[in-house]
Design a protein around this motif. Sequence first.
Motif, mmCIF file in Angstrom:
data_model
loop_
_atom_site.group_PDB
_atom_site.id
_atom_site.type_symbol
_atom_site.label_atom_id
_atom_site.label_comp_id
_atom_site.label_asym_id
_atom_site.label_seq_id
_atom_site.Cartn_x
_atom_site.Cartn_y
_atom_site.Cartn_z
ATOM 1 N N SER B 60 59.733 26.173 -4.670
ATOM 2 C CA SER B 60 60.190 27.505 -4.280
ATOM 3 C C SER B 60 61.702 27.534 -4.040
ATOM 4 C CB SER B 60 59.473 27.938 -3.002
ATOM 5 O OG SER B 60 59.794 27.031 -1.969
ATOM 6 N N ARG B 61 62.375 26.450 -4.363
ATOM 7 C CA ARG B 61 63.841 26.459 -4.255
ATOM 8 C C ARG B 61 64.423 26.226 -5.636
ATOM 9 N NH1 ARG B 61 63.633 23.519 1.080
ATOM 10 N NH2 ARG B 61 63.886 21.562 -0.040
ATOM 11 N N ALA B 62 65.549 26.922 -5.899
ATOM 12 C CA ALA B 62 66.188 26.799 -7.199
ATOM 13 C C ALA B 62 67.568 26.189 -7.021
ATOM 14 C CB ALA B 62 66.292 28.154 -7.870
ATOM 15 N N LEU B 63 67.948 25.371 -7.990
ATOM 16 C CA LEU B 63 69.255 24.741 -7.972
ATOM 17 C C LEU B 63 70.048 25.283 -9.162
ATOM 18 C CD1 LEU B 63 70.900 22.465 -6.565
ATOM 19 C CD2 LEU B 63 70.021 20.942 -8.337
ATOM 20 N N VAL B 64 71.215 25.865 -8.873
ATOM 21 C CA VAL B 64 72.048 26.423 -9.940
ATOM 22 C C VAL B 64 73.238 25.504 -10.155
ATOM 23 C CG1 VAL B 64 73.311 28.456 -10.729
ATOM 24 C CG2 VAL B 64 71.375 28.723 -9.152
ATOM 25 N N MET B 65 73.457 25.100 -11.409
ATOM 26 C CA MET B 65 74.608 24.267 -11.741
ATOM 27 C C MET B 65 75.263 24.810 -12.992
ATOM 28 S SD MET B 65 73.226 20.398 -11.130
ATOM 29 C CE MET B 65 71.915 20.513 -12.302
ATOM 30 N N ALA B 218 69.106 27.901 -3.640
ATOM 31 C CA ALA B 218 68.599 29.179 -3.146
ATOM 32 C C ALA B 218 67.125 29.043 -2.786
ATOM 33 C CB ALA B 218 68.776 30.262 -4.206
ATOM 34 N N GLN B 219 66.774 29.624 -1.646
ATOM 35 C CA GLN B 219 65.358 29.713 -1.274
ATOM 36 C C GLN B 219 64.819 30.990 -1.893
ATOM 37 O OE1 GLN B 219 63.247 27.685 0.985
ATOM 38 N NE2 GLN B 219 61.864 28.996 -0.166
ATOM 39 N N LEU B 220 63.777 30.864 -2.713
ATOM 40 C CA LEU B 220 63.237 32.047 -3.375
ATOM 41 C C LEU B 220 62.150 32.680 -2.512
ATOM 42 C CD1 LEU B 220 62.975 30.502 -6.942
ATOM 43 C CD2 LEU B 220 64.822 31.882 -5.994
ATOM 44 N N ASP B 221 61.854 33.938 -2.794
ATOM 45 C CA ASP B 221 60.781 34.616 -2.065
ATOM 46 C C ASP B 221 59.485 33.842 -2.206
ATOM 47 O OD1 ASP B 221 61.906 36.786 -0.768
ATOM 48 O OD2 ASP B 221 62.114 37.874 -2.665
ATOM 49 N N SER B 222 59.223 33.373 -3.430
ATOM 50 C CA SER B 222 58.070 32.520 -3.657
ATOM 51 C C SER B 222 58.339 31.724 -4.919
ATOM 52 C CB SER B 222 56.803 33.352 -3.839
ATOM 53 O OG SER B 222 56.847 33.946 -5.121
ATOM 54 N N ALA B 223 57.532 30.683 -5.123
ATOM 55 C CA ALA B 223 57.746 29.842 -6.296
ATOM 56 C C ALA B 223 57.660 30.662 -7.578
ATOM 57 C CB ALA B 223 56.717 28.703 -6.318
ATOM 58 N N ALA B 224 56.855 31.734 -7.552
ATOM 59 C CA ALA B 224 56.645 32.548 -8.749
ATOM 60 C C ALA B 224 57.893 33.353 -9.112
ATOM 61 C CB ALA B 224 55.457 33.475 -8.542
ATOM 62 N N ASP B 225 58.790 33.557 -8.133
ATOM 63 C CA ASP B 225 59.982 34.361 -8.404
ATOM 64 C C ASP B 225 61.048 33.612 -9.185
ATOM 65 O OD1 ASP B 225 59.465 36.933 -7.220
ATOM 66 O OD2 ASP B 225 59.316 35.831 -5.331
ATOM 67 N N PHE B 226 60.779 32.346 -9.473
ATOM 68 C CA PHE B 226 61.770 31.527 -10.172
ATOM 69 C C PHE B 226 62.173 32.164 -11.505
ATOM 70 C CE2 PHE B 226 62.799 28.125 -13.208
ATOM 71 C CZ PHE B 226 63.892 27.571 -12.566
ATOM 72 N N LEU B 239 78.252 34.594 -16.284
ATOM 73 C CA LEU B 239 77.897 33.263 -15.785
ATOM 74 C C LEU B 239 77.586 32.312 -16.925
ATOM 75 C CD1 LEU B 239 75.453 34.326 -12.935
ATOM 76 C CD2 LEU B 239 77.817 33.555 -12.667
ATOM 77 N N ASN B 240 77.882 31.054 -16.703
ATOM 78 C CA ASN B 240 77.543 30.015 -17.667
ATOM 79 C C ASN B 240 76.830 28.918 -16.876
ATOM 80 O OD1 ASN B 240 77.437 28.304 -19.864
ATOM 81 N ND2 ASN B 240 79.496 27.483 -19.468
ATOM 82 N N VAL B 241 75.570 29.191 -16.522
ATOM 83 C CA VAL B 241 74.887 28.293 -15.594
ATOM 84 C C VAL B 241 73.516 27.884 -16.111
ATOM 85 C CG1 VAL B 241 76.019 29.174 -13.527
ATOM 86 C CG2 VAL B 241 73.923 30.267 -14.347
ATOM 87 N N GLN B 242 73.011 26.829 -15.543
ATOM 88 C CA GLN B 242 71.631 26.428 -15.790
ATOM 89 C C GLN B 242 70.904 26.444 -14.457
ATOM 90 O OE1 GLN B 242 71.065 22.336 -16.754
ATOM 91 N NE2 GLN B 242 72.968 21.709 -15.768
ATOM 92 N N ILE B 243 69.629 26.800 -14.495
ATOM 93 C CA ILE B 243 68.858 26.943 -13.262
ATOM 94 C C ILE B 243 67.623 26.069 -13.367
ATOM 95 C CG2 ILE B 243 67.611 28.572 -11.763
ATOM 96 C CD1 ILE B 243 69.971 29.960 -14.318
#
Lengths: 382, 396
Positions: B60-65, B218-226, B239-243
């Motif tokens: 349920s957490r996403a990492l943006v780089m 980022a903490q997401l509302d739920s894992a499904a919101d990824f 943006l030029n990012v990967q998630i």
Amino acid sequence: MKFLPLVWKNVWRRKFRTTFTLLSIFIAFLLFGILMTIRTAFSFGVEIAGLDRLVLIHKVSLIMPLPRAYQSQLQQVPGVDIVTHQSWFNGIYQDPQNFFANIAVEPEPFLKIYPEFVVPPDQLKAWLADRQGAIVGKDLAERFGWKIGDRVPLTGTIYQPKSGQSWEFNVSGIYDGADGVDKTQFFFRYDYLSENSQFGDGQVGWYVVKIADPARSVELSRTFDGMFANSSAETKTTTEKGFVEGFASQVGDIGAIMIAISSTVLFMFGLVAASTMAQSVRERTSELAVLKTLGFSGGTVLALVFAESMFIAVAGGGLGLLVAWLIVQAGDPTGGLLPIFILQPRYLLLGAALMIGMGLIAGVMPAVGAMRLRITDALRRN
Amino acid sequence: MRWLTETFAVLALNLRTIPARLSSSAVAVVGIAGVVVVFVSVLSIAAGFSAAMQGSGRPSRALVMRSGADSEMTSGLDGNAVDIIKQAPGIRRDGQAPLASAELYVIIDLPKKASPDKPANVPLRGVEPAGPSVRDELSIVQGRMFEFGTNEVIVGRGARGQFVGLEVGDTIASGQNRWNVVGVFEADGSVSETEIWTDARALQGAYRRGNTFQSLVAQLDSAADFTVFRDWLTANPQLNVQIRRENEYYAGQSQALTTLIRAIGYAIAGLMGIGAVFGAILTMYTAVATRAREIATLRALGFNTTSVLVSVLGESMALGALGGAIGGAVAYLGFNGYQTSTMNFQTFSQVAFAFRVTPGLLLTGLAYALAMGLIGGLFPAIRAARLPIPTALREL
């Protein structure tokens, strides 16, 4: 010597048992060879690291860059032969799983400082003529099937190119080297990196300095660090050997783990050999007594038993080490994770010593027992 | 039924007479125990390392780089990008503030306690005020949280255990920077526990990074919101990012090393196992040979051939089970929870972890030991069952 046939007959009196004992010892030394190879692999080539090469990194950590201007300052210090810099590029070839070291260097001083990387003269000429040129290790070229002239794209992770997504390189040459030299690296030209990078130049990863007299390494290290003290980029200088040792110790004490496993293995199989010998001599008590009755001295009987246990240890162990050596010749099975995959001669010697030791220890109790055997007791026992 | 009674009778006889053949049986037991110790302890390294790495991530957490970066270490995000990312849908919000932390990740040299003369790369992470609340597993176990806007730091429990000079009250000197340790934190034994945390702004200043970061958690509302979160960001031309999901990121980082350790463990234990089987064959062969007359007598009395066969197998498997139990116990007592650290090759930074001798590993070790006993007993058992009765009775 004339008793050799007798020893031979005794060794094979129970073929089944001898065969399995030989096989156990074979496995023990096969493992010993492989474990020592892994140990060497995780020392990252510390044995061949130069004492006349000093490595200057940023004092805070390896990942922080150093100013390029340090090069000319270092060059002026008396006792310094060659100064060059390198930068960790961390590019990815097709897939992150295909990891190999790719480093930006200055071709000429680089090859002067590292004579262990051998590049044919025509290939070197091609590299100097081509800004996008790169030289690749023989093992790396084999891994991906690269030939001279091939175009190799790497995706930048730290450095982004000015245009496009990836950095394009041409394989100018393939370097080779003696056993123990890492032949899995990819070296390309720093001038290409600095001109084609979005973030401009002026920074390098670390410096390598070749000094004239290795005995002055400590003194010169202090001089260098003193030169840049209190600047925004303070340095920490060590010999290359110290640097590699430090890196290996960060990975963890793999060497100690390998030695612990080897000891377990040798103990286990030494026990098998000792128990077999003891049993084999026990079964022959009356025979040995007959030998003694015939006039064999205690010393001869002792030697006969020792010869037998020594034969089993050395034959099984020798074969094991030989097979280990053959396996290692086939190269790193992990496809690049263990670049230095060799069975060093000193471990072959150590292995030979351990075999003899195992033969002696396995034979000592039964042999001494056989020597002390009193004919009357032994014959009566039946 | 009669067959079963017979088999048990012979097996019981075999087992009762083991003490008479103690030294030869001990060879088999020691051999099998040795294999199990090595097998379980090497794999417990892989289990510990992968537990530390994989326990670090939450789906349920996403990492943006930055797109193309292979780790936080090589990534870079500027302040504007960070502001845009924080607007993305799917991020959990605490009132108006998004639960997202833009972070810096650098390494500093500190001596390892195990080898004080050699420096180790310890990760230093700069977080925004939301950093601790994004990671709800984090708790301060000693001292207090650092103050934002100062050069205070908190250190992970693993880092404090492995490196010199990380007690509350200590000052870390790194280059021209001084960091004051004010607290120790815990995070479910995850990789964060090897890190040192401070204010991202303080780190930007110390490392002259301007208003830039390296990653954003980022903490997401739920894992499904990824998916919503990711698609919004990748569709944004600014943006030029990967998630990536945080758990997938850490699993990817641990994969190469875990696979290598497992491969080495299986290869070594496999070879040792072959040797131990040879040892067991020798032992059982001796056992059968010394009791040839007994066995022949039993068969002359009318005992079934398969009873003899099964009883020999039973004996060798009992030796295997004993070896497996001893090996498992030694591995558990000797290595479970053993604290160490190694390098994560993706970020060149240290990861502290503990060897984990899991019940699964112990069971696998025991199964392996039984298999060695079974294979080791097979040929001697067949031999015992086939023994020609008259010859055997005449022997000795």
